[in-house]
Design an enzyme around this catalytic site. Structure first.
Site, PDB file in Angstrom:
ATOM      1  N   THR A  33     -11.081   0.980  -6.588  1.00 33.94           N
ATOM      2  CA  THR A  33     -11.910   0.132  -7.289  1.00 33.94           C
ATOM      3  C   THR A  33     -12.669  -0.877  -6.278  1.00 33.94           C
ATOM      4  O   THR A  33     -13.700  -1.605  -6.781  1.00 33.94           O
ATOM      5  CB  THR A  33     -11.208  -0.736  -8.376  1.00 33.94           C
ATOM      6  OG1 THR A  33      -9.839  -0.868  -7.807  1.00 33.94           O
ATOM      7  CG2 THR A  33     -10.819   0.019  -9.746  1.00 33.94           C
ATOM      8  N   ASP A  34     -12.055  -1.006  -5.227  1.00 33.06           N
ATOM      9  CA  ASP A  34     -12.698  -2.223  -4.440  1.00 33.06           C
ATOM     10  C   ASP A  34     -14.204  -1.887  -4.158  1.00 33.06           C
ATOM     11  O   ASP A  34     -15.112  -2.901  -3.853  1.00 33.06           O
ATOM     12  CB  ASP A  34     -11.801  -2.281  -3.045  1.00 33.06           C
ATOM     13  CG  ASP A  34     -11.639  -1.196  -2.337  1.00 33.06           C
ATOM     14  OD1 ASP A  34     -12.115  -0.056  -2.611  1.00 33.06           O
ATOM     15  OD2 ASP A  34     -10.922  -1.383  -1.172  1.00 33.06           O
ATOM     16  N   GLY A 117      -0.889   7.278   8.843  1.00 33.51           N
ATOM     17  CA  GLY A 117      -1.374   8.629   8.110  1.00 33.51           C
ATOM     18  C   GLY A 117      -0.657   8.568   6.736  1.00 33.51           C
ATOM     19  O   GLY A 117      -0.829   9.447   6.156  1.00 33.51           O
ATOM     20  N   SER A 121      -2.094   1.714   5.644  1.00 34.60           N
ATOM     21  CA  SER A 121      -3.254   0.963   6.369  1.00 34.60           C
ATOM     22  C   SER A 121      -3.026   0.472   7.573  1.00 34.60           C
ATOM     23  O   SER A 121      -3.115  -0.756   8.034  1.00 34.60           O
ATOM     24  CB  SER A 121      -3.732  -0.244   5.350  1.00 34.60           C
ATOM     25  OG  SER A 121      -3.972   0.103   4.202  1.00 34.60           O
ATOM     26  N   SER A 123      -4.569   1.301  10.245  1.00 31.72           N
ATOM     27  CA  SER A 123      -5.604   0.955  10.928  1.00 31.72           C
ATOM     28  C   SER A 123      -6.223  -0.412  10.566  1.00 31.72           C
ATOM     29  O   SER A 123      -6.884  -1.159  11.263  1.00 31.72           O
ATOM     30  CB  SER A 123      -6.894   1.951  10.597  1.00 31.72           C
ATOM     31  OG  SER A 123      -7.139   2.056   9.292  1.00 31.72           O
ATOM     32  N   GLU A 155     -14.328  -0.365  10.473  1.00 29.82           N
ATOM     33  CA  GLU A 155     -13.922   1.066   9.832  1.00 29.82           C
ATOM     34  C   GLU A 155     -15.484   1.629   9.401  1.00 29.82           C
ATOM     35  O   GLU A 155     -15.452   3.213   9.514  1.00 29.82           O
ATOM     36  CB  GLU A 155     -13.259   0.701   8.570  1.00 29.82           C
ATOM     37  CG  GLU A 155     -12.500   1.662   8.020  1.00 29.82           C
ATOM     38  CD  GLU A 155     -11.107   2.151   8.535  1.00 29.82           C
ATOM     39  OE1 GLU A 155     -10.933   3.143   8.958  1.00 29.82           O
ATOM     40  OE2 GLU A 155     -10.243   1.274   8.809  1.00 29.82           O
ATOM     41  N   ASP A 167      -7.911  -3.309   2.133  1.00 28.76           N
ATOM     42  CA  ASP A 167      -6.667  -3.028   3.176  1.00 28.76           C
ATOM     43  C   ASP A 167      -6.761  -4.535   4.075  1.00 28.76           C
ATOM     44  O   ASP A 167      -5.696  -5.091   4.458  1.00 28.76           O
ATOM     45  CB  ASP A 167      -6.728  -1.896   3.849  1.00 28.76           C
ATOM     46  CG  ASP A 167      -6.778  -0.616   3.007  1.00 28.76           C
ATOM     47  OD1 ASP A 167      -6.411  -0.951   1.407  1.00 28.76           O
ATOM     48  OD2 ASP A 167      -6.912   0.310   3.467  1.00 28.76           O
ATOM     49  N   TYR A 217     -13.582  10.747   0.874  1.00 24.28           N
ATOM     50  CA  TYR A 217     -13.626   9.290   0.436  1.00 24.28           C
ATOM     51  C   TYR A 217     -15.036   8.679   0.390  1.00 24.28           C
ATOM     52  O   TYR A 217     -15.517   8.332  -0.574  1.00 24.28           O
ATOM     53  CB  TYR A 217     -13.102   8.506   1.472  1.00 24.28           C
ATOM     54  CG  TYR A 217     -12.760   7.081   1.136  1.00 24.28           C
ATOM     55  CD1 TYR A 217     -11.587   6.289   0.638  1.00 24.28           C
ATOM     56  CD2 TYR A 217     -13.862   6.010   1.258  1.00 24.28           C
ATOM     57  CE1 TYR A 217     -11.551   5.112   0.177  1.00 24.28           C
ATOM     58  CE2 TYR A 217     -13.839   4.590   1.084  1.00 24.28           C
ATOM     59  CZ  TYR A 217     -12.543   4.211   0.460  1.00 24.28           C
ATOM     60  OH  TYR A 217     -12.426   2.909   0.150  1.00 24.28           O
TER      61      TYR A 217
END
Ligand code: GLA
Length: 384
Positions: A33-34, A117, A121, A123, A155, A167, A217
């Site tokens: 949703t973000d 992975g 989060s 990263s 990212e 994140d 994604y």
């Protein structure tokens, strides 16, 4: 962990470092949703990336990653991505200097206990921790929200994933024993206590790394944008799926490609579920919250298409596990963890049940993490 990081930094670089701890995150409900400008409900957790850092006399960033036993350097002026995890540091170094003062070289040591992975989060924690560290070291005066945006830009443009802000936001803004209801349109947020007495947040790891997640994604994001473009013809005020009502969506279903319609329906429903979920959390309505988690998972699996057989299996068997109140896949999907709310006194039998069932089915023992909600990125010192 902090003492051994300080020690190794001292041995490697001959100076005392500043050490920053940056947590991973969980998200109770509100998935994908973000980037549709909707709501999310994350919290920072007690698994972290540590960034130890000190200025050096050069114009190079020299990084040693303890988990990979790997050392890499790049100039502070680097603008182009390289291969692998170092891109997160190149990107943050680059974006920090776009709006701020140029910086000089630094020595960096990275370590941590966030499983890579697993959808927690790591990263984002790395970007948040490293950005915060540079901000402190050079007195750059970026706000936590600005640092979150820098992590997100990194990212997008250095790792190629068009992620939302959840994140990075969560890692930087977490608060002990609280989750955060973030409105990704206004960027306003409020802390809500995670107050289901006697219950804990437990993650179960499929052990399937979500490496495919990046490309799929970005496809989901494009499908949502396609839905918005179609509806905008009728409702010009619509900027994102956040602005779309269920009635507006269903009125035009015949004009939609079936897959895009499914994607949009999930997002519109998930936003509503999150709002209802926040009410349930405030009213200590655990059964109600649990139902919303199951409904969220069903939507992610059937309509949004980001689950996988391992995640579906874990949610299905969790429904019959001891002490369970709710379960769903968490994060981007295609692997990683499920998030479960489990009665504290049943945790041992929950873990046995989940691990044995999963092992029989997939011949792998899933790791399980009992999570604690914690503060966001901060400086840490050994012995404190
Ligand atoms: C990943 C992204 C986030 C968010 C989630 C799904 O974790 O980085 O921005 O979109 O997936 O909710």
């Amino acid at each position: 962990m902090v003492a051994s990081i300080e020690k190794e930094f001292q041995e490697r670089f001959g100076r005392k470092p500043l050490v920053i701890a940056a947590p991973g995150r969980v998200n109770l409900i509100g998935e994908h949703t973000d980037y549709n400008k909707g709501f999310v409900l994350p919290g920072a957790v007690d698994k972290r990336i540590y960034v130890a850092i000190a200025k050096n006399d050069s114009s190079e960033v020299t990084v040693f990653a303890r988990q990979f036993a790997q050392s890499i350097s790049f100039p502070v002026s680097a603008k182009e991505p390289m291969e692998g995890w170092i891109n997160y540091l190149i990107g943050v170094t680059y974006y920090l200097q776009q709006t701020g003062t140029p910086i000089t070289g630094v020595d960096v040591l990275i370590d941590g206990d966030i499983p890579v992975g697993a959808g927690m989060s790591s990263s984002a924690a790395l970007c948040s921790g490293y950005g915060f560290a540079l901000n402190e070291l050079f007195g750059l005066d970026f706000s936590r929200m600005e640092l979150a945006v820098i992590g997100q830009q990194t990212e997008h443009n250095f790792a190629g994933v068009k992620c939302g802000i959840m994140d990075q936001f969560a890692s930087l803004h977490g608060k002990k024993n609280h989750v955060m209801k973030l409105d990704c349109r206004s960027m306003e947020f409020e802390y809500i206590p995670f107050d289901f007495p006697g219950y804990k947040i437990v993650l179960v790891n499929t052990m399937v790394s979500h490496s495919l997640a990046g490309s799929e994604y970005n496809v989901r994001r494009a499908q949502c944008e396609e839905g918005v473009a179609l509806l905008k013809k009728y409702y010009p005020e619509i900027q994102s799926l956040r602005d779309v009502s269920y009635e507006q969506l269903t009125r035009h279903w015949q004009e939609f490609n079936a897959v895009v319609y499914d994607r949009c329906t999930y997002i519109v429903n998930e936003n509503q579920r999150l709002l209802a979920g926040c009410d349930a959390l405030r009213n200590n309505d655990l059964p109600g919250f649990g139902e919303m988690m199951y409904a969220s998972h069903k939507g992610l699996s059937k309509r949004y298409g980001v689950s996988c057989k391992e995640l579906d299996y874990l949610v299905d068997i969790a429904k019959t596990a001891p002490g369970i109140a709710g379960a769903r896949m968490m994060g981007g999907g295609f692997g990683g963890c499920t998030i479960n709310i489990v009665e504290e006194k049943s945790i041992d039998s929950f873990v046995d049940f989940m691990q044995e069932s999963y092992k029989l089915h997939f011949s792998v023992i899933p790791e399980v993490y009992v999570m604690q909600l914690e503060d966001g990125v901060k400086e840490v010192v050994s012995g404190k």
